[in-house]
Design an enzyme around this catalytic site. Sequence first.
Site, short mmCIF file in Angstrom:
data_model
loop_
_atom_site.label_atom_id
_atom_site.label_comp_id
_atom_site.label_asym_id
_atom_site.label_seq_id
_atom_site.Cartn_x
_atom_site.Cartn_y
_atom_site.Cartn_z
N CYS A 160 -39.52 -14.56 -113.45
CA CYS A 160 -40.24 -13.81 -114.49
C CYS A 160 -41.53 -14.53 -114.87
O CYS A 160 -42.54 -13.89 -115.13
CB CYS A 160 -39.37 -13.62 -115.73
SG CYS A 160 -38.09 -12.36 -115.56
N CYS A 162 -38.27 -4.63 -113.30
CA CYS A 162 -38.27 -4.71 -111.84
C CYS A 162 -37.01 -4.02 -111.29
O CYS A 162 -35.94 -4.06 -111.91
CB CYS A 162 -38.28 -6.17 -111.40
SG CYS A 162 -39.79 -7.03 -111.85
N CYS A 208 -37.97 -11.70 -120.81
CA CYS A 208 -38.59 -12.21 -119.58
C CYS A 208 -39.61 -13.29 -119.86
O CYS A 208 -40.20 -13.83 -118.93
CB CYS A 208 -39.24 -11.07 -118.82
SG CYS A 208 -40.42 -10.17 -119.80
S1 SF4 Z 1 -37.37 -8.95 -113.72
FE1 SF4 Z 1 -36.31 -9.84 -111.92
S2 SF4 Z 1 -37.64 -9.51 -110.13
FE2 SF4 Z 1 -38.85 -9.10 -112.01
S3 SF4 Z 1 -39.90 -10.95 -112.42
FE3 SF4 Z 1 -38.02 -11.08 -113.62
S4 SF4 Z 1 -36.45 -12.01 -112.29
FE4 SF4 Z 1 -38.24 -11.47 -111.01
#
Ligand code: SF4
Length: 251
Positions: A136, A218, A246
């Site tokens: 993230c 995502c 995140c």
């Molecule tokens: S949501 Fe999942 S894929 Fe997207 S940046 Fe965060 S960890 Fe990576």
Amino acid sequence: MSGEVSFLKPNAINPATQPVLTDTLQASVNAKTDQVLALLKNASGELTNITFANSFGAEDMVLTDIILKNQLAIEIFSLDTGRLPVETYDLIAETEQRYHTKLNVLFPQAQAVEFYVKTNGINAFYESIELRKSCCHMRKVEPLQRALKGKNAWVTGMRAAQATTRSSLPVREFDESNGLEKFNPLSDWSEQEVWTYIRMHNVPYNKLHDQFYPSIGCAPCTRAIAMGEDIRAGRWWWEDPTSKECGLHVK
Ligand code: SF4
């Protein structure tokens, strides 16, 4: 309810995205819309270089509609992590078409992504909270920091009711981690009010919302929720709710 969840039929349409537009609800949304507009107009009168982080959630589409229709002096940017669902790319294209604009989309640093994948694996974010948060950081936080550089304020579509991590969300606060003012104009909006605005103004939205994805990030880290689950239950569902951010909105 005893905390049980009832699982949904495939392709069921989420009733939350299809609110009954009563006069009372529409009046309440109109009043709140006026407040948001006044707040954003005051903010852009008081401060220069304000930017809005549009991550294409339902709330962000409400703010996009308000900002662009009223030609507010607030620029808009978005982050493409490289792992977004196809429905989000469809929404980006639809938004550009609807509002006759091209969006300012920021990407992660290619070398950082290549190094992470080479070192940890393509889906390493499932393996630990640490690896999830570093993914993230690389795909969202670093591009966000670039987007906020030189800005005096930023605007988000966060609501207090979205998560335990957001329960005391002020409309305006100083974002110490990024060193600028932060406005959360929809802080006191309910999910129903957000969807009422979208229906009243025919605002484009991510079609995954109709399939019980209330919160979309995502693709590999987002799933549909079942009836009775928390609206953020589909994000990083393998983690404890208190750690499910995140890093974009750090206190
Ligand atoms: S949501 Fe999942 S894929 Fe997207 S940046 Fe965060 S960890 Fe990576």
